[in-house]
Write an enzyme that holds these catalytic residues in place. Structure first.
Site, PDB file in Angstrom:
ATOM      1  N   GLY A  20       0.708  -1.258   0.201  1.00 12.25           N
ATOM      2  CA  GLY A  20      -0.024   0.210  -0.066  1.00 12.25           C
ATOM      3  C   GLY A  20       0.848   1.330  -0.049  1.00 12.25           C
ATOM      4  N   TYR A 154      -7.987 -16.816   3.434  1.00  4.82           N
ATOM      5  CA  TYR A 154      -7.595 -15.577   2.877  1.00  4.82           C
ATOM      6  C   TYR A 154      -7.783 -15.929   1.190  1.00  4.82           C
ATOM      7  CZ  TYR A 154      -3.532 -13.069   0.655  1.00  4.82           C
ATOM      8  OH  TYR A 154      -3.035 -12.073   0.243  1.00  4.82           O
TER       9      TYR A 154
END
Length: 264
Positions: A20, A154
């Site tokens: 990010g 996940y």
């Protein structure tokens, strides 16, 4: 080829570290004003300072809040009502056997990895459509295609992101707004580095050596035979965010070193 995002505002969720932060940095270097997000003020402030150092001409702001929560998302919308480039990067991962997983753990994974992106995209996309320009990017994973047996929750949420992005791309058909997924593979992010450092304590092995050994042992189909850097993933994100990617939408763009054994 120049990736120019001057005059655009980008919001990158979960961007105080790792992929990010690298994505937000790359977008800022392309001229975009960026909003950094994290749950801790200290890490957000550190990330904002780091980006301002390498991209002093753009506006960099921080937003502290857990965007898997509706209340935090509403605060984000009030503080930053407009967005041209939305990178849905917020996510968590863990290793756990399916039969030991609980309902609460599944709900947390869905809330963080899927619902947050639904909620935030639902808010910002209508304005993008009205302006006839916008970019929405979901950071999925090769685990969304190769579901790991030890990370089923996940992998399942990452598959859901692919379906969500494809559907939203169709919903925005012909509007000038594109929606894509980027699929990293094993990447040397801050979290991975911390995990590896603990496992190699007391040895003469470097983090890079240990990470690459993991790839060769656990992802033998990898063609590059190593982990990727966060910058390599961010390069793809920056391209997809740019005006140059205008004919790319509804795509699952792999940055996983060839792990997925498919020509499609």
């Amino acid at each position: 080829m120049k990736l120019d995002l001057s005059g655009k505002r980008a919001i990158v969720t979960g961007s105080s570290a790792g992929i990010g932060l690298a994505a937000a940095t790359a977008l800022a270097k392309c001229g975009a004003d960026v909003v950094i997000n994290g749950r801790k003020a200290e890490t957000v402030e550190k990330a904002v300072a780091a980006i301002r150092h390498v991209a002093p001409s753009v506006d960099v702001q921080g937003f502290v809040g857990d965007l898997s929560k509706a209340e935090a998302a509403e605060e984000l919308f009030a503080t930053h009502p407009s967005c041209d480039v939305l990178v849905n990067n917020l996510g968590i991962y863990a290793w756990k056997d399916f039969f030991e997983s609980t309902d609460d753990e599944w709900e947390e994974f869905v809330s963080v990895n899927v619902t947050s992106g639904i909620r935030i995209s639902r808010h910002y996309m209508p304005e993008m459509i009205s302006k006839a320009w916008g970019r929405v990017i979901f950071i999925s994973s090769e685990s969304g295609l190769n579901i790991p047996a030890d990370m089923i929750f996940y992998g399942t949420t990452k598959t859901a992101q692919l379906a969500l992005a494809r559907g939203l791309a169709k919903r925005a058909a012909g509007t000038g707004v594109t929606v894509n997924s980027v699929l990293p593979g094993p990447t040397l992010s801050d979290g991975v580095v911390s995990m590896i450092e603990g496992s190699i304590a007391g040895t003469d092995q470097t983090v890079q050596q240990a990470a690459d050994a993991f790839v060769k042992a656990n992802r033998p189909s990898s063609i590059i035979q190593r982990t990727a850097s966060v910058e390599e993933v961010a390069n793809m994100i920056a391209y997809v965010a740019s005006p140059l990617s205008s004919a790319t939408t509804g795509a699952a763009l792999r940055v996983e070193g060839g792990i997925v054994d498919s020509i499609g």
